[in-house]
Scaffold this motif. Structure first.
Motif, short mmCIF file in Angstrom:
data_model
loop_
_atom_site.label_atom_id
_atom_site.label_comp_id
_atom_site.label_asym_id
_atom_site.label_seq_id
_atom_site.Cartn_x
_atom_site.Cartn_y
_atom_site.Cartn_z
N VAL A 119 0.83 -1.21 0.00
CA VAL A 119 0.00 0.00 0.00
C VAL A 119 0.86 1.25 0.00
N THR A 120 1.94 1.20 0.80
CA THR A 120 2.74 2.42 0.93
C THR A 120 3.82 2.52 -0.14
N GLU A 171 4.16 6.04 -5.15
CA GLU A 171 3.08 6.67 -5.90
C GLU A 171 1.89 6.95 -4.99
N ASN A 172 1.57 5.94 -4.16
CA ASN A 172 0.46 6.10 -3.24
C ASN A 172 0.69 7.24 -2.26
N GLU A 229 0.20 10.62 -3.77
CA GLU A 229 -1.20 11.01 -3.97
C GLU A 229 -1.87 11.38 -2.67
N LYS A 230 -1.64 10.52 -1.64
CA LYS A 230 -2.34 10.70 -0.36
C LYS A 230 -1.80 11.91 0.40
#
Lengths: 742, 742
Positions: free
Chosen positions: A408-409, A412-413, A416-417
């Motif tokens: 998840v981490t 890219e993520n 965005e977050k």
């Protein structure tokens, strides 16, 4: 791994080690670093340089010092637990019996436990197995094998009669292990008996911990019921009891007062320092009363804190009274007027029903975990079951959530977050580094916090003492690293892919291990080398504590107490140290016959480890508790567990060579179980309980019972003077049922 | 089995039972039989008729007597062990609390243990399951099923929702069992505590058995080393010690003297009787000194025996001295001057090394097995392992040698090998009978001698007391009969044929049991009926002891002592009684849901068993030892074992009905284990050890320590007068280290 990269890797580790040892030699001779390199000596009031032996100032002086120190010295410096740890690593009997100061390197081969096991094994295995393997040719024709692999079991032909040498070697290693373990257990058992029968007065030898007290009748306090119960059952030997109280609130106030006292001390130093020639008045230190001293009213620190203390003292007194009277918990420390009475009481069943009035030996006052004492027996059982389940899940499946989090981490993520990271992340160099390490970040963090997590879980079981806690956490950590590092690495992904096969055919895992083990030999050779060169180098040079200490002293510490706190060395942290050593022992044992070349590395690891640990015990670490070697039975059991793993895998490994006589190894497995059972039966009771023989020894002087009693009163409830003890007693009961003075 | 033959079989049993009960009623009212039917009363000095209650002379008087007797009466007559056995069979709490003499049949439903389990189960299972099963039609169309089978699980369709009733019934039975077992354990635990805290003085409560004594130094005897060791560790509470000696030789001489004394007594009676009017001088009895009194010189019995005694007495004295001084063994009974000191000492670890100075509670003097005491701890362990292996082999494979022997000892073989049998064997009638029974002869003999064999094996383990021996033998017998009668009959030959399948798939055995169980329901119904009607009829009527007694009295007994020996009733023989009851409990439990009709039979078995056993305890049997209910934890564990067998088979049985929700039963199995663990943890320690609470009770009078001491001296070594005790003490030691008088 080919030979070149293996040599490179070992050489690199060695160079790092040499650099660290040189650093240690240079740094430890600078007087300003004494607090980092000799804190234990300083705390015992010894000068690290004067009166030390001739070698101390020579670069290798610490080595001769460490070797020549007798076991008595070790016990004096680090307690029996440290001495037992050294027995585990290597040595024991010979040196302790002599109290010699000569450099007894020639005695090392006779040393016991892991080092001895490896030395004795190596004496036979190296000269026999290396030529037997080296002159065969199973690997001939296979591409890309290294000379190391040529000297291992992998190079022996299938069905070859040479396998007899390997098979008998397994027997040799097993018998050496039995012999050494038996001798060590005996030695440690004597060590414990000697330590327990010293003439010194130890409060815990007069006390018994009583848990699961029944609800008292309405007209008496818990204290009353404890006193009357024990006075009735032990009319001649009962002295007094300390009922456990919920003293968190009193403790909070007490700590607050102590905090203010420290602030005053600090402010006074700052104030004194501010009186320069140009400003003889000085500047009175001030601080803000709000959050973290950043907001709120600005006040004069000394005045403000003195006032606060004045306000808090009566509050503390009132809270002490309430605590003693109304916050009594259903557990108590009962003190007897002789050691054998306490030893006998701690082993005797008191109530007809087991879940009432359970007794056990009292832990040392300094290592009691107060909040765990009043937990009921059923609660403890349930908590233990839950904790064991959680640990089992962590050991087997920790990789799943870690992988999920890593997935998840991704960069890219995150981008965005958390858009504010964009500036950083978009830079090319940073991005490259982050991309390389981010996936492992969760794993690294997890592994770093695992020992603390295991300590926390063990504490939640309801364990009453710190030493027991360390043993429990150490066991959990052992299973984690052996399962994940050793078995996990060896089998790699195959294990998880074929999990269903494994569950249906438990013997399958042995075959899989047997197939995978020989291939990983070189990896583990490198692993052991890295561990000992870099690990012990860092340990010895104490670079991190050194830097932290100097930074703290320069920028934070004002008073002497603060400086002292900055170099406080802590203890040996057995909870991670022992499992890590056990991992190496397991690895070396399992490869001892497959690739005998690993034995010298193992010997080096444990010899160096013994040397470094002895140095650190003598000069650095300060024990925070003394359990008189209760860790030993755990180490013993785990060495046998490692031996069983070894015997089982060897059965598989030799079986895979299609060797008809491989089943000759089968009897070793029940033999190990019988050995474990016999040693447990013979030696363990004296670790679990205090034998009357030991408790009956003479004391230096008549014990001061009041001092023993006071030792078990928590700091925040302690009356100022010993004369106040009776008042303190009365505060706890409805009726004035004072103990008859002895 | 069809209905008619089932009814015939049950009716036949019932008729036999009625005949036996009538016989009992008639025989037991004849004064000449009092020694057979009321020996326990006679031995306690009570008249069986006078002062007995009104019912005693009515035909059913024994029933009301048995029901109305309180638990206190039972304890007085048969000890705690008998009371515990009755609790196991059925009752307990309600009757004991009242000491009532009213006929408390209405209290029976509240009775506990097996009877209660069955009653509570039956209350729900019978009205629910019988209609549920009876109204289904799975068996319709199948040929030759009986109405009994129609009322059982077999008649329920596969996948039917009716299976829910059966599934929930398993839960109901399990919970009833947990509840009843918990209550019973609590009750027995109190019973034990009460019995142990009576004011009577019991020698075993002041004594501790010490085994594994180390070799003493050359200048002291074992007695000296025991005395000095215990005097040092228990300076205030040690009284004296009895060192175990090898007194077989002294005992032989002693028995010889006793034998001669008996012969004199008998000869005197014969001589007196021979003085008739016609021959006022009488005939002096004579006998031959040779083998069995058949050959050798003819001598005057009275003169000869008196001379023999005169010769033997100094021999005995000399042998006593040698025994005391030179035949000391490495075990001892150590006596303390207070009960709590002994209780505490028996629970405290004495030596640093476990295999020296091991302590345990001393058994009663009358039940000590002297030759087993000096066995070393390692010897005991090895003996135990060997015995367990032998028993395992007997349980699993006893049928193999039996079959082999049967095969060899055919009539033809016998005829050839032993030609002198020809005359007998060649007669046609005898031949037919022999041919019918000879094959089973080996089996019958084996089964008859099995309990004795198991007692012998248990004794060989090195067990120190008779009660422990009975427990150990009882456990072995339980496994034998449950495995062979229950599982063996149910599975029959299929089990042995497919043994390899079973070993590879342990779950397979459950499926096989599940398939076979329902078919055997009617057999076990008949089995239970036969067991209780015929078994209890024989037990109550005591036909065999009656005949033996009358024969002996008429033809053998001359003196009063001989008559007394002829009617000595013996004890309850728990070693076969308890396992047999447990077998019935297991059978009834396992069929309770499959064929609920078995429950009334089970209730009848245990109700009647309780009644008969209570009568026999009150009037017939005399306990030969008292272990204060230590049998209970074993009964408890075995009921749980039966419950587990039940739960496992039910899982299979309901699973075979292709019922989707069958796995709902799975949690019951861990639940039973947890229940076993919790009860063990809570109650067992008070059975294993003496709680201080219990040992602290007041005594009726100050104990006579000399009497306690003498109780532990074997008969053949006992000094004639109490004053000789000190001489006795001195005979055992090199130095005169007399105990300080208390």
């Amino acid at each position: 791994m080919d030979l070149a990269s293996f040599i490179t890797s070992v050489l690199t580790s060695f160079v790092i080690f040499v650099v660290l040892v040189l650093l240690f030699t240079w740094l430890s001779r600078r007087p300003g670093n004494a607090m980092v390199y000799y804190p234990s000596l300083l705390l015992r009031g010894l000068d690290p340089w004067e009166g030390r032996r001739r070698g101390s100032r020579s670069p290798v002086g610490w080595i001769s010092d460490a070797i020549s120190a007798s076991e008595t010295d070790v016990v004096a410096a680090g307690g029996v637990d440290a001495a037992v740890y050294l027995v585990f690593l290597s040595s024991g009997t010979p040196i302790s019996d002599e109290h010699s100061t000569i450099i007894s390197i020639d005695l090392l081969p006779f040393a016991v436990a892991v080092l001895s096991i490896l030395v004795y094994s190596g004496i036979i295995l190296l000269p026999v197995l290396l030529p037997v393997a080296g002159t065969d040719n199973a690997l001939e024709g296979a591409a890309g094998f290294s000379p190391i692999e040529k000297l291992a079991l992998g190079n022996v032909q299938k069905k070859s009669a040479r396998l007899w040498a390997f098979l008998l070697s397994v027997y040799w290693v097993s018998f050496v292990t039995y012999f050494v373990l038996w001798k060590s257990y005996k030695h440690v058992s004597n060590l414990r008996a000697t330590a327990r029968s010293t003439p010194e007065i130890k409060p815990e030898e007069f006390a018994v911990l009583v848990r699961d007290l029944p609800r008292p009748s309405p007209d008496e306090t818990i204290k009353d019921s404890v006193d009357s119960y024990f006075r009735a059952l032990h009319p001649n030997t009962f002295y007094r009891s300390v009922v456990v109280t919920d003293h968190t609130k009193a403790d909070k106030i007490y700590q607050e007062i102590e905090g203010h006292k420290q602030k005053i001390a600090r402010a006074e130093v700052v104030y004194a320092n501010s009186k320069t020639e140009s400003n003889p008045e000085g500047i009175k230190p001030t601080h803000r009363t709000g959050l973290l001293g950043l907001i709120g009213k600005k006040v004069d620190t000394i005045e403000y804190c003195s006032e606060q203390i004045k306000e808090l003292l009566p509050k503390l007194e009132a809270e002490q009274k309430t605590t003693l009277r109304e916050k009594q918990q259903r557990a108590a420390i009962v003190i007897f007027n002789s050691r054998s009475a306490a030893a006998s009481a701690s082993q005797t069943l008191h109530a007809q029903v087991f879940d009432k009035w359970t007794v056990m030996e009292a832990p040392e006052p300094r290592q009691i975990i107060w909040p765990n004492l009043p937990r009921k027996i059923y609660e403890r059982q349930i908590r233990q079951a839950v904790v064991y389940t959680i640990v089992f899940l962590i050991v087997c499946f920790y990789i799943i959530p870690i992988t999920a989090i890593s997935a998840v981490t991704t960069l890219e993520n995150l981008r965005e977050k958390l858009p504010f990271l964009k500036v950083v992340v978009d830079q090319k160099e940073i991005k490259t580094v982050l991309e390389a390490y981010l996936p492992q970040l969760a794993l690294i963090l997890f592994l770093a916090f695992l020992p603390a997590l295991l300590m926390f879980l063990s504490k939640a079981e309801g364990i009453p003492s710190q030493s027991h806690l360390v043993r429990a956490a150490s066991g959990k950590y052992f299973y984690f690293i052996v399962f994940n590092v050793f078995i996990g690495y060896t089998l790699g992904a195959t294990l998880f892919k074929s999990l269903t096969t494994v569950i249906n055919h438990p013997t399958g895992i042995v075959n899989m291990l047997a197939k995978s083990l020989p291939g990983s030999a070189t990896f583990f050779l490198t692993f052991v080398a890295l561990k000992f060169f870099v690990g012990y180098g860092l340990e010895l040079s104490r670079l991190v504590p050194l830097i932290i200490f100097h930074l703290k002293r320069k920028y934070l510490c004002k008073t002497e107490d603060e400086v002292k706190a900055a170099w406080a060395p802590g203890d040996l942290r057995y909870n991670t140290r022992v499992p890590n050593d056990m991992l190496i022992a397991t690895v070396v044992l399992c490869y001892s016959v497959i690739a005998p070349l690993i034995i010298p590395f193992g010997v080096a690891y444990f010899a160096l480890g013994w040397l470094v640990a002895k140095n650190q015990v003598l000069r650095v670490y300060v024990p925070s508790y003394e359990s008189n070697g209760r860790m030993w039975p755990h180490m013993h059991t785990r060495i046998i567990a490692a031996l069983l793993l070894y015997q089982t895998t060897m059965l598989g490994v030799i079986g895979l060579k299609v060797f008809l006589y491989a089943p000759i190894l089968v009897p070793l497995i029940p033999m190990s179980f019988i050995f474990a059972h016999v040693t447990h039966m013979r030696f363990y009771p004296a670790f679990d309980k205090t034998p009357l023989e030991v408790a009956q020894h003479e004391l230096k002087e008549a014990p001061n019972m009041d001092a023993i009693y006071t030792a078990y009163i928590p700091q925040c409830l302690k009356p100022d003077k010993l004369e106040d003890l009776d008042v303190f007693e009365d505060a706890q009961s409805h009726t004035t049922s004072r103990a008859p003075s002895i």
